[in-house]
Scaffold this active site. Structure first.
Site, mmCIF file in Angstrom:
data_model
loop_
_atom_site.group_PDB
_atom_site.id
_atom_site.type_symbol
_atom_site.label_atom_id
_atom_site.label_comp_id
_atom_site.label_asym_id
_atom_site.label_seq_id
_atom_site.Cartn_x
_atom_site.Cartn_y
_atom_site.Cartn_z
ATOM 1 N N CYS A 1 -10.341 -3.220 1.982
ATOM 2 C CA CYS A 1 -9.646 -2.459 3.024
ATOM 3 C C CYS A 1 -9.211 -3.335 4.200
ATOM 4 O O CYS A 1 -8.201 -3.066 4.840
ATOM 5 C CB CYS A 1 -10.530 -1.317 3.518
ATOM 6 S SG CYS A 1 -11.037 -0.199 2.199
ATOM 7 N N CYS B 1 -5.705 -4.386 3.727
ATOM 8 C CA CYS B 1 -4.831 -3.379 3.121
ATOM 9 C C CYS B 1 -3.672 -3.030 4.057
ATOM 10 O O CYS B 1 -3.888 -2.747 5.240
ATOM 11 C CB CYS B 1 -5.634 -2.118 2.809
ATOM 12 S SG CYS B 1 -4.611 -0.798 2.156
ATOM 13 N N ASP C 1 -0.174 6.398 -12.473
ATOM 14 C CA ASP C 1 -1.157 5.944 -13.457
ATOM 15 C C ASP C 1 -2.532 5.924 -12.784
ATOM 16 O O ASP C 1 -2.681 6.425 -11.666
ATOM 17 C CB ASP C 1 -0.776 4.559 -14.017
ATOM 18 C CG ASP C 1 -0.815 3.483 -12.940
ATOM 19 O OD1 ASP C 1 -1.058 3.807 -11.750
ATOM 20 O OD2 ASP C 1 -0.612 2.303 -13.288
ATOM 21 N N CYS D 1 -6.741 -2.206 -3.540
ATOM 22 C CA CYS D 1 -7.480 -0.947 -3.606
ATOM 23 C C CYS D 1 -8.132 -0.858 -4.984
ATOM 24 O O CYS D 1 -7.853 0.031 -5.779
ATOM 25 C CB CYS D 1 -6.534 0.232 -3.365
ATOM 26 S SG CYS D 1 -7.424 1.744 -2.978
ATOM 27 N N CYS E 1 -5.381 5.454 6.079
ATOM 28 C CA CYS E 1 -6.261 5.830 4.965
ATOM 29 C C CYS E 1 -7.395 6.750 5.415
ATOM 30 O O CYS E 1 -8.348 6.319 6.080
ATOM 31 C CB CYS E 1 -6.831 4.575 4.315
ATOM 32 S SG CYS E 1 -7.803 4.953 2.849
ATOM 33 N N GLU F 1 5.925 -1.709 -19.928
ATOM 34 C CA GLU F 1 5.154 -0.500 -19.649
ATOM 35 C C GLU F 1 4.410 -0.016 -20.891
ATOM 36 O O GLU F 1 3.275 0.436 -20.804
ATOM 37 C CB GLU F 1 6.052 0.616 -19.096
ATOM 38 C CG GLU F 1 6.512 0.376 -17.671
ATOM 39 C CD GLU F 1 5.364 0.293 -16.668
ATOM 40 O OE1 GLU F 1 4.272 0.823 -16.944
ATOM 41 O OE2 GLU F 1 5.553 -0.331 -15.620
ATOM 42 N N TYR G 1 4.440 9.331 -18.070
ATOM 43 C CA TYR G 1 4.238 8.154 -17.217
ATOM 44 C C TYR G 1 5.305 7.086 -17.499
ATOM 45 O O TYR G 1 5.949 6.571 -16.577
ATOM 46 C CB TYR G 1 2.832 7.555 -17.418
ATOM 47 C CG TYR G 1 2.758 6.206 -16.762
ATOM 48 C CD1 TYR G 1 2.616 6.107 -15.385
ATOM 49 C CD2 TYR G 1 2.947 5.033 -17.495
ATOM 50 C CE1 TYR G 1 2.637 4.877 -14.747
ATOM 51 C CE2 TYR G 1 2.969 3.798 -16.872
ATOM 52 C CZ TYR G 1 2.808 3.738 -15.499
ATOM 53 O OH TYR G 1 2.851 2.513 -14.881
HETATM 54 FE FE1 SF4 Z 1 -7.572 1.595 -0.580
HETATM 55 FE FE2 SF4 Z 1 -7.579 2.927 1.716
HETATM 56 FE FE3 SF4 Z 1 -8.991 0.701 1.496
HETATM 57 FE FE4 SF4 Z 1 -6.347 0.598 1.510
HETATM 58 S S1 SF4 Z 1 -7.671 1.229 3.170
HETATM 59 S S2 SF4 Z 1 -7.713 -0.523 0.131
HETATM 60 S S3 SF4 Z 1 -5.812 2.483 0.425
HETATM 61 S S4 SF4 Z 1 -9.323 2.571 0.374
#
Ligand code: SF4
Length: 356
Positions: free
Chosen positions: A208, A211, A149, A201, A217, A48, A131
């Site tokens: 997306c 994702c 972060d 992301c 989202c 880290e 953090y």
């Molecule tokens: Fe990021 Fe939302 Fe796209 Fe997923 S759906 S990659 S969280 S913007």
């Protein structure tokens, strides 16, 4: 995303992490965690600290070298400062290397070589900020700490469609990250958020379509995901100027000095320079100096434009000491000083530095 859906989103995220977690030398993957393997707090902390402002790709080899050379925090605490600084060279942000040693020594001196297992205990160690304390508490000890972060800020801003500008939106993003953090497996959740931000992301083009939390989202649903988090316009970085002198003796020895312990590149070896504040300064040794070029190096808060002067000389230095050519290792110098050396040696024939 409505807050009541956070739990469901967290479950999806962990499922994805179980299948797709990135393999890293300091990480205990989800499969091994299920088998009862525990992360080594020393590894988690070291990674880290190294990862602050640096990429995983850049850190892997440094991490492997550090743990091969100093397998435990006790070994690191006993290491000589200059040797650790040498291994750190190239990672930048040398104050972190100094804090690294101070922290390792505090863990040995005050905690018998074992890292504290709470955010508060970790926060009390030298150089451990909010953090790092949260990351180590979550990942190494499975404390339900909220680890935020830049990656996590971005994911939260998009998931919850937070349109307020950064950095003002930070506290709201921490609150939202807390909503997402589950009581079970908070360490894996933290790492899943990091992986999601780093691999899917991503800052400019979030993927997306693949994702795991696409269905939750709000930023994606509103068609604004790629524009989040919004950032306030940054003021231009100031430019500082200075001079750096590369002096070489006929036998190839190179003049170096250790920088003052505090401040820029504190405690690191390098070529003597002036104050780097535009006020000028005396050369460290008498010589017939040649202007061999200039370079720009960018620090966090300013650009530094350095004029590089080089000379062959047999005089006695007023500052620093000559290091025999055989013991001089440009690769062990901080990046800025390596650039200085490259600039000087590129025109060595002009100033006489074409030693055998
Ligand atoms: Fe990021 Fe939302 Fe796209 Fe997923 S759906 S990659 S969280 S913007």
């Amino acid at each position: 995303m409505r807050e009541e859906l956070c739990e469901a989103a967290g479950v999806q995220l962990l499922r994805w992490y179980d299948a797709q977690a990135r393999v890293m030398p300091w990480r205990v993957g989800p499969e091994d965690r299920r088998l009862g393997v525990l992360p080594d707090p020393y590894h988690v902390w070291l990674s880290e600290v190294m990862l602050q402002q640096t990429t995983v790709a850049a850190v892997r080899d440094y991490f492997r070298r550090f743990v091969a050379r100093w397998p435990t925090v006790v070994d690191l605490a006993a290491a000589e400062d200059s040797v650790v600084m040498g291994e750190w060279a190239g990672l930048g942000y040398y104050a972190r290397a100094r804090n690294l040693l101070a922290c390792a020594r505090a863990v040995v001196r005050d905690h018998g070589g074992r890292f504290p297992d709470t955010v508060e205990g970790l926060r009390a160690l030298p150089g451990v900020g909010p953090y790092t304390a949260a990351a180590v508490a979550a990942i190494a000890f499975d404390r339900p700490a909220v680890v935020v972060d830049g990656n996590v800020e971005r994911v939260c801003a998009r998931l919850f469609a937070v349109e307020a500008e950064m950095p003002g939106a930070k506290s709201d993003l921490v609150r939202l990250a807390r909503l997402l953090t589950p009581k079970a497996r908070p360490g894996d959740h933290a790492q899943a958020m990091m992986d999601l931000g780093a691999t899917i992301c991503s800052p400019r083009k979030p993927a997306c379509g693949i994702c795991p939390v696409l269905g939750f989202c709000a930023g994606r649903a509103a068609g604004i995901a790629a524009d989040l988090p919004r950032k306030a316009a940054k003021p231009a970085k100031p430019v500082r100027t200075g001079v750096v002198w590369v002096a070489v003796r006929g036998d190839g020895a190179v003049l170096l000095e250790d920088r003052p312990p505090r401040g820029l590149l504190g405690g690191m070896p390098g070529f003597p320079g002036d104050g780097w504040d535009g006020a000028g300064g005396e050369a460290p040794i008498s010589a017939d100096w040649h202007e061999v070029g200039s370079l720009r190096h960018t620090f966090t808060h300013f650009h530094l434009d350095l004029s590089v002067r080089a000379a062959l000389t047999e005089a006695e230095p007023q500052r620093g000491a000559f290091v025999p050519r055989a013991g001089f290792q440009p690769a062990a110098l901080p990046t800025l000083m390596r650039k200085v050396w490259d600039t000087a040696t590129a025109r060595a024939v002009e100033w006489g530095g074409h030693w055998p």
